[in-house]
Scaffold this active site. Structure first.
Site, PDB file in Angstrom:
ATOM      1  N   SER A  43      -2.279   2.460   3.844  1.00 23.47           N
ATOM      2  CA  SER A  43      -3.457   2.120   4.633  1.00 23.47           C
ATOM      3  C   SER A  43      -3.238   0.842   5.420  1.00 23.47           C
ATOM      4  O   SER A  43      -2.683  -0.132   4.911  1.00 23.47           O
ATOM      5  CB  SER A  43      -4.678   1.941   3.732  1.00 23.47           C
ATOM      6  OG  SER A  43      -5.787   1.506   4.495  1.00 23.47           O
ATOM      7  N   TYR A  70      -8.924   0.186   3.800  1.00 25.53           N
ATOM      8  CA  TYR A  70      -8.538  -0.012   2.415  1.00 25.53           C
ATOM      9  C   TYR A  70      -9.499   0.700   1.467  1.00 25.53           C
ATOM     10  O   TYR A  70      -9.109   1.127   0.374  1.00 25.53           O
ATOM     11  CB  TYR A  70      -8.488  -1.506   2.091  1.00 25.53           C
ATOM     12  CG  TYR A  70      -7.423  -2.271   2.839  1.00 25.53           C
ATOM     13  CD1 TYR A  70      -6.271  -1.628   3.314  1.00 25.53           C
ATOM     14  CD2 TYR A  70      -7.542  -3.635   3.075  1.00 25.53           C
ATOM     15  CE1 TYR A  70      -5.290  -2.321   3.993  1.00 25.53           C
ATOM     16  CE2 TYR A  70      -6.567  -4.341   3.755  1.00 25.53           C
ATOM     17  CZ  TYR A  70      -5.439  -3.688   4.212  1.00 25.53           C
ATOM     18  OH  TYR A  70      -4.475  -4.393   4.886  1.00 25.53           O
ATOM     19  N   HIS A  91      -6.114 -11.769  -0.716  1.00 22.88           N
ATOM     20  CA  HIS A  91      -5.693 -11.173  -1.981  1.00 22.88           C
ATOM     21  C   HIS A  91      -6.864 -10.918  -2.923  1.00 22.88           C
ATOM     22  O   HIS A  91      -6.958  -9.859  -3.546  1.00 22.88           O
ATOM     23  CB  HIS A  91      -4.663 -12.071  -2.685  1.00 22.88           C
ATOM     24  CG  HIS A  91      -3.302 -11.997  -2.076  1.00 22.88           C
ATOM     25  ND1 HIS A  91      -2.215 -12.703  -2.568  1.00 22.88           N
ATOM     26  CD2 HIS A  91      -2.833 -11.304  -1.002  1.00 22.88           C
ATOM     27  CE1 HIS A  91      -1.146 -12.443  -1.835  1.00 22.88           C
ATOM     28  NE2 HIS A  91      -1.500 -11.605  -0.879  1.00 22.88           N
ATOM     29  N   LYS A 109       2.511 -12.624  -4.564  1.00 23.39           N
ATOM     30  CA  LYS A 109       2.294 -14.057  -4.731  1.00 23.39           C
ATOM     31  C   LYS A 109       1.913 -14.636  -3.352  1.00 23.39           C
ATOM     32  O   LYS A 109       2.235 -14.020  -2.312  1.00 23.39           O
ATOM     33  CB  LYS A 109       3.544 -14.706  -5.321  1.00 23.39           C
ATOM     34  CG  LYS A 109       4.823 -14.498  -4.472  1.00 23.39           C
ATOM     35  CD  LYS A 109       4.873 -15.462  -3.336  1.00 23.39           C
ATOM     36  CE  LYS A 109       5.691 -15.006  -2.174  1.00 23.39           C
ATOM     37  NZ  LYS A 109       5.412 -15.746  -0.942  1.00 23.39           N
ATOM     38  N   ASP A 194       3.172 -20.192   0.092  1.00 23.13           N
ATOM     39  CA  ASP A 194       4.138 -19.208   0.588  1.00 23.13           C
ATOM     40  C   ASP A 194       5.547 -19.439   0.055  1.00 23.13           C
ATOM     41  O   ASP A 194       6.222 -18.490  -0.343  1.00 23.13           O
ATOM     42  CB  ASP A 194       4.162 -19.224   2.116  1.00 23.13           C
ATOM     43  CG  ASP A 194       4.810 -17.974   2.681  1.00 23.13           C
ATOM     44  OD1 ASP A 194       6.015 -18.015   2.973  1.00 23.13           O
ATOM     45  OD2 ASP A 194       4.119 -16.947   2.799  1.00 23.13           O
TER      46      ASP A 194
END
Length: 384
Positions: A43, A70, A91, A109, A194
């Site tokens: 998706s 989604y 997230h 992560k 990141d």
């Protein structure tokens, strides 16, 4: 018969592409004969056409359904587990969507934007009896497993210090501007979430995870952030973590250990990309050290350097079967956990994901790094 796990993918180009390509590789090429994977749905949040394009570009075998939202993806009864590789900022909302729909979740992560969000995800998964894991792929590499085992076996004695650096030198202004996810506060941008997460991964998997569960204690944190002048996201962050234990035996004479975790987008830990600058990871014990080479998130070799009189230097190199990225090993872990009815991975426990998020919360607090209220929020559902 090998256990089949059926995956649904929330598409975000770079991470999703690498993960799916690894999923499509034959597990037998990495000596995994007990599990297998199938991508059954994809998706994109933007359009069904984008999802169709993703399926075509990666040559995902049929049947694989494309969705333009989604919500449609998590409603697909054929999907066992959802892989989430959307920006950090999303997230929490994306994982909650999947969990509320009764789907198991592997979420990239950094797990969430803050520890409060991570705790709610964990509570929700446990309440619903669903599997949940932070996708810290590096933890599942054979190299990482061997290094942790060496520490627990006392190969370099009692470990008191680990230095980890994940830094890449670039012209941030021309490379990222202000909209790129690496520097955009609206996407929880910056080095810490990141790249710094990989430095923290090495600190935690060597100084925390190598101890028995009842001896694992969170560190105190001192840190320094350098803000990116165009957006305020961090462009360099250095963290000093002090643990009230050493590893592997929580030594009788000295009970402490320190981790130095660094990340930057202005300087590189490997300037010539040939390893000339030395290892980005140094794990130091009282009888020697282990050096880990290449990059923190995808290391390719390690070297054991014993203290003088304690043996010879030994180097161990690793390859990635079927020319993969190494993301298949974490996918295999998910499949085995689902097969065995486990709700979390012992290699990346949910408790540890929360502690690491708490460390990053404290680093951001000390550095004054605050993201927009909407992406820091624990409200669900919330449109971002």
């Amino acid at each position: 018969m090998a256990h089949l796990t059926k995956w649904g993918i929330m598409v975000q180009q770079l991470k999703s592409t690498a993960f799916v390509r690894d999923l499509l590789k034959d597990p037998k090429t990495r000596d995994a004969t007990d599990i297998t994977h199938q991508v059954v749905a994809v998706s994109s949040s933007s359009s069904k056409d984008r999802a169709d394009q993703f399926i075509t570009e990666l040559n995902i075998p049929s049947p694989c359904t494309a969705y333009g939202s989604y919500e449609d993806l998590v409603a697909d009864a054929n999907v066992d587990v959802i892989y989430i590789a959307t920006p950090h900022s999303h997230h929490y909302q994306n994982a909650m969507l999947a969990l509320e729909a009764g789907k198991h979740v592997l979420c990239e992560k950094a797990f969430t934007v803050n520890a409060a969000q991570a705790k709610i995800l964990v509570e929700t998964a446990r309440k619903k009896g669903l599997f949940l894991m932070e996708a810290v792929w590096t933890r599942y590499f054979p190299l990482s497993i061997q290094v942790r085992d060496l520490i627990k076996q006392g190969a370099i004695g009692e470990v008191y210090r680990v230095i980890a650096d994940t830094s890449f030198s670039m012209d941030a202004e021309s490379a990222f501007g202000v909209e790129n996810r690496m520097v955009n506060l609206d996407l929880a941008g910056g080095c810490l979430l990141d790249l710094g997460i990989y430095s923290l991964t090495w600190i935690f998997q060597t100084l925390y995870h190598t101890l028995p569960k009842d001896l694992r204690k969170p560190p105190t944190v001192t840190s320094q952030i350098t803000p990116y002048h165009l957006t305020g996201a961090d462009e360099a962050t250095t963290m000093l973590l002090s643990f009230p234990t050493s590893t592997p035996s929580n030594g009788a004479n000295v009970k402490y250990s320190q981790g130095v975790a660094m990340t930057s987008m202005r300087v590189a830990n490997d300037p010539d990309e040939e390893g000339t600058a030395g290892p980005p990871i140094r794990i130091q014990g009282d009888k020697g050290e282990i050096q880990v080479f290449k990059v923190a998130f995808q290391p390719t070799s390690y070297k054991i350097i014993p203290k003088k009189g304690f043996g010879e230097v030994k180097e161990v190199k690793f390859e990635f079967p079927a020319q993969g990225r190494g993301m298949y090993w974490e996918a295999d872990e998910v499949a085995r956990c689902l097969r065995d009815g486990k709700l979390e991975s012992e290699t990346m426990p949910l408790e540890e994901s929360i502690v690491i998020m708490e460390v990053m919360d404290e680093v951001r607090r000390q550095g004054g790094l605050i993201y927009p209220a909407s992406i820091e929020s624990t409200e669900y559902p919330l449109e971002l």
